[in-house]
Design a protein around this motif. Sequence first.
Motif, PDB file in Angstrom:
ATOM      1  N   UNK A 242       1.010  -0.917  -0.069  1.00  9.91           N
ATOM      2  CA  UNK A 242       0.190   0.333   0.134  1.00  9.91           C
ATOM      3  C   UNK A 242       0.487   1.411   0.469  1.00  9.91           C
ATOM      4  N   UNK A 243       2.007   1.106   0.826  1.00  9.22           N
ATOM      5  CA  UNK A 243       2.962   2.389   0.461  1.00  9.22           C
ATOM      6  C   UNK A 243       3.233   2.654  -0.172  1.00  9.22           C
ATOM      7  N   UNK A 244       4.102   1.509  -1.243  1.00 15.07           N
ATOM      8  CA  UNK A 244       4.577   1.319  -3.221  1.00 15.07           C
ATOM      9  C   UNK A 244       2.963   2.049  -3.859  1.00 15.07           C
ATOM     10  N   UNK A 245       2.079   1.898  -3.679  1.00 20.93           N
ATOM     11  CA  UNK A 245       0.955   2.056  -4.465  1.00 20.93           C
ATOM     12  C   UNK A 245       1.026   3.619  -4.078  1.00 20.93           C
ATOM     13  N   UNK A 246       0.892   4.017  -2.574  1.00 20.94           N
ATOM     14  CA  UNK A 246       0.916   5.801  -2.826  1.00 20.94           C
ATOM     15  C   UNK A 246       1.328   6.694  -2.832  1.00 20.94           C
ATOM     16  N   UNK A 247       3.157   6.138  -3.395  1.00 18.17           N
ATOM     17  CA  UNK A 247       4.116   6.716  -3.708  1.00 18.17           C
ATOM     18  C   UNK A 247       3.628   6.664  -5.428  1.00 18.17           C
ATOM     19  N   UNK A 248       3.633   5.611  -5.758  1.00 17.75           N
ATOM     20  CA  UNK A 248       3.081   6.158  -7.216  1.00 17.75           C
ATOM     21  C   UNK A 248       2.081   6.920  -7.594  1.00 17.75           C
TER      22      UNK A 248
END
Length: 397
Positions: A242-248
């Motif tokens: 989810x953090x990765x998705x937020x960064x993207x």
Amino acid sequence: MQVLIDFQDSLLQGIKENFQRFLNKKINWNQRMIGIKGPRGAGKTTLMLQHLKFTLSKNQVNGLYVTADHPWFYQNNLLDTAMTWFKQGGQVLLIDEVHKYPNWSRELKNIYDGLPQLQVIFSASSALDIYRGESDLSRRVISYTLPGLSFREYLKLSKTADFPSFTLEEIQHRHREISHEVISTIRPLLYFEKYLSKGYLPIFVEGENEYGSKLEQIINTVVDTDLAYISSYNAGTAAKVKKLLGVIADSAPFKPNVSAISKKLNISRDRILEHIYQLRDARILNILLAKGKGVSRLQKPDKLYLENTNLAFAINSSPEKGNLRETFLLNQLLNAGYEVFEPKKGDFWVNEITIEVGGKNKSSQQVLNEGEYLIASDNIESGWGKKIPLWLFGFLY
């Protein structure tokens, strides 16, 4: 087995024939085993139930619909259920959300091999790779993907207007004629804005005010549940994804610096790439590779996009307009079955055509010397020459 039949009958009462997804006409329903993948909320369940109610039942074919997370399967397995149904005269077994069933591929293989007269139709999360199951299904199943709604389908489902779909070649050469036909019926730009924010999934008919919260629930379910079933995620892994998705999402379209993301999230480079491709498989992201690059899950994507514009509004209440335009066009091209790459100049390269995306005043200066090109221009109802209304690419499927 009566409990399954009662459950099916209850569901069929609410199924209507007034709107059917484009995929219904593309599926070869005579195949022995059919797999239908697609994002949550895209209409896979409705597609299967419509086929059961309006095709199988009308043709007096005995079909049974089950969902893999039904309490029935606490004490019964798929193979025994299929055998019992077949012995009772069943001809077709429709299995929804098969990825939630342990050992799904092994049991589907056993059903296929052991009950050659029983047709199986199953649906699953987009993240499910039926060719990498623990048993080999690749020679047995024909797989189809049901994406979210095109702009054209949105207009039909919202009872605004009903138009045919067009190929990219038809839009390229007949865009003025087609757009004028549409404009004579509706003002497309008004509905296009609604579609971009709350029209990609058929669940919009349940209420636009609740659409955003339902979409957030879908994102959480995909990461916490669907990918957990398929990739053995734990809570800690889901949180990192989810953090990765937020960064993207913060900067999509996004040229990923995998090393920087790895340091920021404390995840290895290989795991970052693995999660990116899992999110692509789950229809949360779209990946763009440069023209001429090989396709590999170890290949760093040249650009990352959210899979559809509705996700942009769910994650960021005020997404950037230019990003929405590119996200929309890539989404519609990919959903229509076209291969799309990143060109040296312009935004997309498809069918030997370079496409530049922009507002109504977008010029062709950047792609003028790139051979065949098109300008996908927002905020115009009709175009001229090589300038085509952006919304019209929503009629590709």
